[in-house]
Scaffold this active site. Sequence first.
Site, PDB file in Angstrom:
ATOM      1  N   TYR A  46      38.697  28.143  73.456  1.00  0.00           N
ATOM      2  CA  TYR A  46      37.800  29.284  73.275  1.00  0.00           C
ATOM      3  C   TYR A  46      38.072  30.342  74.330  1.00  0.00           C
ATOM      4  O   TYR A  46      38.791  30.120  75.305  1.00  0.00           O
ATOM      5  CB  TYR A  46      36.333  28.834  73.306  1.00  0.00           C
ATOM      6  CG  TYR A  46      35.781  28.493  74.677  1.00  0.00           C
ATOM      7  CD1 TYR A  46      36.187  27.353  75.352  1.00  0.00           C
ATOM      8  CD2 TYR A  46      34.854  29.323  75.301  1.00  0.00           C
ATOM      9  CE1 TYR A  46      35.685  27.048  76.611  1.00  0.00           C
ATOM     10  CE2 TYR A  46      34.335  29.025  76.552  1.00  0.00           C
ATOM     11  CZ  TYR A  46      34.758  27.885  77.202  1.00  0.00           C
ATOM     12  OH  TYR A  46      34.265  27.594  78.450  1.00  0.00           O
ATOM     13  N   GLU A  86      35.735  24.104  91.165  1.00  0.00           N
ATOM     14  CA  GLU A  86      35.173  25.363  90.649  1.00  0.00           C
ATOM     15  C   GLU A  86      33.736  25.131  90.229  1.00  0.00           C
ATOM     16  O   GLU A  86      33.226  24.009  90.310  1.00  0.00           O
ATOM     17  CB  GLU A  86      36.021  25.879  89.478  1.00  0.00           C
ATOM     18  CG  GLU A  86      36.126  24.891  88.332  1.00  0.00           C
ATOM     19  CD  GLU A  86      37.127  25.303  87.252  1.00  0.00           C
ATOM     20  OE1 GLU A  86      37.378  26.493  87.063  1.00  0.00           O
ATOM     21  OE2 GLU A  86      37.629  24.387  86.575  1.00  0.00           O
ATOM     22  N   LEU A 134      40.292  26.302  85.857  1.00  0.00           N
ATOM     23  CA  LEU A 134      40.594  27.324  84.862  1.00  0.00           C
ATOM     24  C   LEU A 134      41.111  28.568  85.582  1.00  0.00           C
ATOM     25  O   LEU A 134      40.577  28.948  86.635  1.00  0.00           O
ATOM     26  CB  LEU A 134      39.339  27.682  84.062  1.00  0.00           C
ATOM     27  CG  LEU A 134      39.663  28.607  82.892  1.00  0.00           C
ATOM     28  CD1 LEU A 134      40.350  27.845  81.766  1.00  0.00           C
ATOM     29  CD2 LEU A 134      38.417  29.285  82.355  1.00  0.00           C
ATOM     30  N   LYS A 150      41.627  26.082  78.270  1.00  0.00           N
ATOM     31  CA  LYS A 150      40.203  26.405  78.065  1.00  0.00           C
ATOM     32  C   LYS A 150      39.698  25.728  76.784  1.00  0.00           C
ATOM     33  O   LYS A 150      39.508  26.369  75.748  1.00  0.00           O
ATOM     34  CB  LYS A 150      40.025  27.929  78.016  1.00  0.00           C
ATOM     35  CG  LYS A 150      38.578  28.374  78.210  1.00  0.00           C
ATOM     36  CD  LYS A 150      38.539  29.855  78.512  1.00  0.00           C
ATOM     37  CE  LYS A 150      37.149  30.428  78.437  1.00  0.00           C
ATOM     38  NZ  LYS A 150      36.191  29.853  79.363  1.00  0.00           N
TER      39      LYS A 150
HETATM   40  N1  PMP Z   1      36.060  28.106  85.419  1.00  0.00           N
HETATM   41  C1  PMP Z   1      35.464  27.540  84.352  1.00  0.00           C
HETATM   42  C2  PMP Z   1      35.342  26.052  84.294  1.00  0.00           C
HETATM   43  C3  PMP Z   1      34.939  28.348  83.326  1.00  0.00           C
HETATM   44  O1  PMP Z   1      34.341  27.782  82.256  1.00  0.00           O
HETATM   45  C4  PMP Z   1      35.041  29.757  83.442  1.00  0.00           C
HETATM   46  C5  PMP Z   1      34.457  30.671  82.398  1.00  0.00           C
HETATM   47  N2  PMP Z   1      34.855  30.378  81.129  1.00  0.00           N
HETATM   48  C6  PMP Z   1      35.690  30.299  84.563  1.00  0.00           C
HETATM   49  C7  PMP Z   1      36.183  29.438  85.522  1.00  0.00           C
HETATM   50  C8  PMP Z   1      35.841  31.794  84.729  1.00  0.00           C
HETATM   51  O2  PMP Z   1      36.816  32.295  83.866  1.00  0.00           O
HETATM   52  P1  PMP Z   1      36.756  33.809  83.361  1.00  0.00           P
HETATM   53  O3  PMP Z   1      36.725  34.660  84.581  1.00  0.00           O
HETATM   54  O4  PMP Z   1      38.010  33.980  82.594  1.00  0.00           O
HETATM   55  O5  PMP Z   1      35.527  33.938  82.548  1.00  0.00           O
END
Ligand code: PMP
Length: 287
Positions: A33, A183, A207, A151
């Site tokens: 996603y 994270e 991620l 993701k």
């Molecule tokens: N880490 C994780 C585990 C996440 O789910 C997300 C958001 N989807 C992020 C980091 C941040 O990613 P982004 O800046 O692309 O939204």
Amino acid sequence: MARTVYLNGEYLPETEASVSIFDRGFLMADGVYEVTSVLGGRLVDFAGHAKRLERSLNALDMKMPMTEEALLEIHRELVRRNDLEDGLIYLQVTRGAPGDRDFIFPDPATTPLTVVLFTQSKPNLADSPEAKRGLKVISIEDIRWGRRDIKTVQLLYPSMGKMMAKAAGADDAWMVEDGKVTEGTSNNAYIVKDGRIITRELSHDILHGITRAAVLRFAEEAQMKVEERSFTIEEAQAADEAFITSASSFVTAVIQIDGVTLGEGVPGPVAQRLRQIYLEESRARAV
Ligand code: PMP
């Protein structure tokens, strides 16, 4: 009013869009996603999200279901049809519905991918009370799988983490593996010490946040020092500031970690400045 959503080539009222019970997204969390934010009716960092989508799909032996331009057009059409000013566009691609349950991947020639997009309206997304007061986080063990750079829609543990945070009277959880913060449940984690911005380096462990990439670029352009390395909860508790980044929260300060208040317990100057720069630049570059 029912939203208009996108499902496999069609724009439908949300009440009429349905996916098979054999869909591998439903049965096996076999899908990926993206979440793209919308500010003032325009998409923030669309190209970054499209690139990461392709990377996630390829890592799981799936192909982009359409070109980046076609995907952009669907995002824009959903913004138009739903009159979306501020909010999010959620996109999910799964390995489709082979008509039965089987661990073996179906043949993509006969089982097309399922593609779903929908909007979530969040009036004043960039002006949330949480961002003004800062977040309280708790730490929890990171027990997710080893490819967090993909993701996927396997969000059960992050969802449990948010519930653990809520039960503890906090806003979110930072996950810890081998003593180091990986994270947040749905965001990347940062600390600030003596003017240096510290965040875990990219690997399969986290991620690769699209917001992270933009914020680190803006930080360097503003002559701020960035150190990409992991840190412990104790180091974070002793930091001058902490913050998170994600497409939906932009840059949001963290003011408490496992009950320890950072500084004065209000969003710090580095987090506030980065939030301001990020929002200004994102609005200017939105498509
Ligand atoms: N880490 C994780 C585990 C996440 O789910 C997300 C958001 N989807 C992020 C980091 C941040 O990613 P982004 O800046 O692309 O939204």
